[in-house]
Design an enzyme around this catalytic site. Structure first.
Site, short mmCIF file in Angstrom:
data_model
loop_
_atom_site.label_atom_id
_atom_site.label_comp_id
_atom_site.label_asym_id
_atom_site.label_seq_id
_atom_site.Cartn_x
_atom_site.Cartn_y
_atom_site.Cartn_z
N ARG A 277 -3.36 -55.39 -30.77
CA ARG A 277 -4.25 -55.50 -29.62
C ARG A 277 -3.53 -56.14 -28.43
NH1 ARG A 277 -7.87 -55.69 -33.92
NH2 ARG A 277 -9.90 -54.73 -33.51
N ASN B 209 -19.22 -54.62 -21.71
CA ASN B 209 -20.50 -54.87 -22.38
C ASN B 209 -21.53 -55.50 -21.45
OD1 ASN B 209 -19.78 -53.80 -24.84
ND2 ASN B 209 -19.18 -55.74 -25.74
N SER C 265 -27.44 -54.87 -47.18
CA SER C 265 -26.82 -54.80 -45.87
C SER C 265 -26.38 -53.38 -45.55
CB SER C 265 -25.62 -55.75 -45.84
OG SER C 265 -24.91 -55.67 -44.62
N GLU D 106 -28.76 -53.29 -37.98
CA GLU D 106 -28.71 -53.32 -36.53
C GLU D 106 -29.62 -52.24 -35.96
OE1 GLU D 106 -24.71 -53.50 -34.82
OE2 GLU D 106 -23.90 -54.05 -36.79
N SER E 112 -22.78 -50.05 -32.09
CA SER E 112 -22.10 -49.96 -30.80
C SER E 112 -20.89 -49.07 -30.77
CB SER E 112 -21.69 -51.38 -30.35
OG SER E 112 -20.72 -51.92 -31.24
N ASP F 199 -30.38 -57.05 -35.98
CA ASP F 199 -29.43 -57.37 -34.90
C ASP F 199 -29.67 -56.39 -33.76
OD1 ASP F 199 -27.06 -57.03 -33.29
OD2 ASP F 199 -25.94 -58.20 -34.75
N HIS G 286 -26.92 -54.93 -28.98
CA HIS G 286 -26.59 -53.83 -28.08
C HIS G 286 -27.84 -53.12 -27.57
CE1 HIS G 286 -22.22 -54.00 -28.55
NE2 HIS G 286 -22.47 -54.35 -29.79
N THR H 234 -28.28 -61.16 -28.10
CA THR H 234 -27.21 -61.80 -27.36
C THR H 234 -27.59 -61.95 -25.90
OG1 THR H 234 -24.84 -61.72 -26.83
CG2 THR H 234 -26.03 -59.63 -26.81
N LYS I 189 -24.36 -59.50 -23.18
CA LYS I 189 -24.20 -58.07 -22.89
C LYS I 189 -25.14 -57.69 -21.76
CE LYS I 189 -22.09 -56.93 -27.30
NZ LYS I 189 -21.83 -58.31 -27.75
N THR J 287 -11.99 -51.93 -36.40
CA THR J 287 -13.28 -51.82 -35.73
C THR J 287 -13.95 -50.50 -36.08
OG1 THR J 287 -12.39 -53.17 -33.93
CG2 THR J 287 -14.44 -51.99 -33.51
#
Length: 403
Positions: free
Chosen positions: A21, A53, A136, A184, A188, A213, A216, A244, A247, A362
């Protein structure tokens, strides 16, 4: 053992794979989003950000900046401690009340980040519930996975957005055993959306709690911006809503919303909350102003959805290979980590277009992509330039076009 050699060797391994990265050094220009100044090789270049974001540009909105300036003048910089020891500022309390109102819940609790909100809440609930089974979604965020792992509760993974597989797992569990389903709303990287009603139906059938969650989605979906659960009229069915402030709301921080006793339980037992310093009052004030503004301005969400739909259509017409998305996320498939990084580099260097490459872990290997996030502030002219730039890079690198 030479520890430094070990560290260096692991970094070289990432470089060899093409997934090391590199951070773009940006200087956001207040009031000019999505423009930013890119610092590279001693030079400064104006670029257009296409992967932020800050989905609605609220990090640049005057109502947020004014609130933060006023809070700094009134309260100073830091909060002065943890929430328990001198660090509960009046703006923290007002923000929690506003978030509870947004989600139509009894209470809310703010954290320094969305990651910490997930980690702390899931680890606390799943650890303390005796013999808790956590089910999950296969594509849940790292922060959720870490919270579940840290709790040491038994975890079962259901296939992504697969309600039948979820039911299979819950049906096989002891009906008297505590259970929690973690998932979620908007995922995303692919831009797909969970079937919230159907998941809640199954969870209710087997007496399982639900942890959703919405990071997003908050600010961007629903008439008041409370997320996909609001849009789908399912908020009242969720045990824990997590969101959050970093974002769509444009600042930083995370939160949970739910019953008063659930939030008090996490407040009282969650070590990630108890031992973390409070967010600065100015941050809470900015988030408070942003939440209030977006609750009252659905036209911002409507413009955002139009921009996302328009960019998808423009890319499709240009033969750019889109990954199917039903949300505001616009993922473009590259399929190779080295080429994905090269495409990103050449877009910013040649065309002043910044979009970050998204590589493993990711996303899965072979699905490396460029992830575009159009905002209400991206103009038609911005899109014209973007589409032409992406087409040029696709030809230059001989990347695969849409089938």
């Amino acid at each position: 053992m030479d520890y430094q050699d070990f560290f260096a060797d692991r970094v070289r391994a990432l470089q060899r794979e093409g997934r090391y990265r590199v951070f773009a050094e940006l200087e956001r220009q207040a009031g000019s989003f999505p423009r930013a100044t890119w610092h590279a090789d001693g030079k400064q270049t104006e670029i257009t950000v296409w992967c932020s974001n800050d989905y609605l540009g609220m990090g640049q909105h005057a109502v947020v900046l004014d609130a933060m300036h006023q809070a700094i003048d009134r309260c100073g910089a830091g909060a002065g401690g943890t929430r328990n020891i001198s660090g509960t500022n009046h703006f923290h309390v007002l923000l929690e009340r506003e978030l509870a109102d947004l989600h139509r819940t009894e209470s809310a609790l703010i954290f320094g980040s969305g990651w910490n909100a997930n980690m702390t809440t899931l680890s606390t609930i799943c650890k303390m519930l005796p013999d808790c089974l956590v089910v999950s979604d296969a594509k849940n965020h790292n922060s959720m996975i870490e919270g579940i792992v840290h709790s040491k509760a038994e975890k079962r993974v259901f296939k992504h957005n697969d309600v039948a597989d979820l039911e299979r797992i819950l049906a096989a569990a002891d009906p008297h055993r505590p259970k929690l389903v973690a998932f979620e709303s908007v995922y995303s990287m692919d831009g797909d959306i969970a079937p919230i009603k159907e998941i809640c139906d199954v969870a209710d059938q087997y007496n399982a709690m639900t942890f959703l969650d919405e990071v997003h989605a908050v600010g961007m979906y629903g008439l008041r911006g409370a997320g996909v659960a609001e849009r789908d009229d399912q908020m009242h069915r969720i045990t824990v809503i997590q969101g959050t402030l970093a974002k769509a709301f444009g600042v930083v921080g995370g939160y949970i919303a739910g019953s008063e006793v659930m939030c008090d339980f996490v407040r009282s037992y969650g070590t990630g909350f108890i031992f973390s310093s409070s967010m600065p009052p100015a941050v809470a004030a900015g988030a408070l102003a942003s939440v209030r503004h977006l609750k009252a301005h659905n036209e911002v969400r409507e413009r955002h959805q139009e921009r996302a739909a328009t960019l998808k259509r423009r890319f499709a017409e240009a033969g750019i290979p889109l990954i199917d998305s039903v949300s505001h996320i616009v993922p473009v498939l590259v399929g190779d980590p080295v080429l994905c990084k090269q495409a990103s580099d050449e877009l910013i260097e040649r065309h002043g277009v910044y979009v970050q490459p998204i590589n493993y872990p990711t996303v899965d290997r072979g699905t490396e992509r460029l992830r575009f996030t159009p905002t209400p502030l991206h103009t038609d002219a911005d899109m014209d330039h973007l589409v032409a730039s992406v087409q040029e890079i696709w030809r230059r690198l001989r990347l695969k076009a849409a089938a």
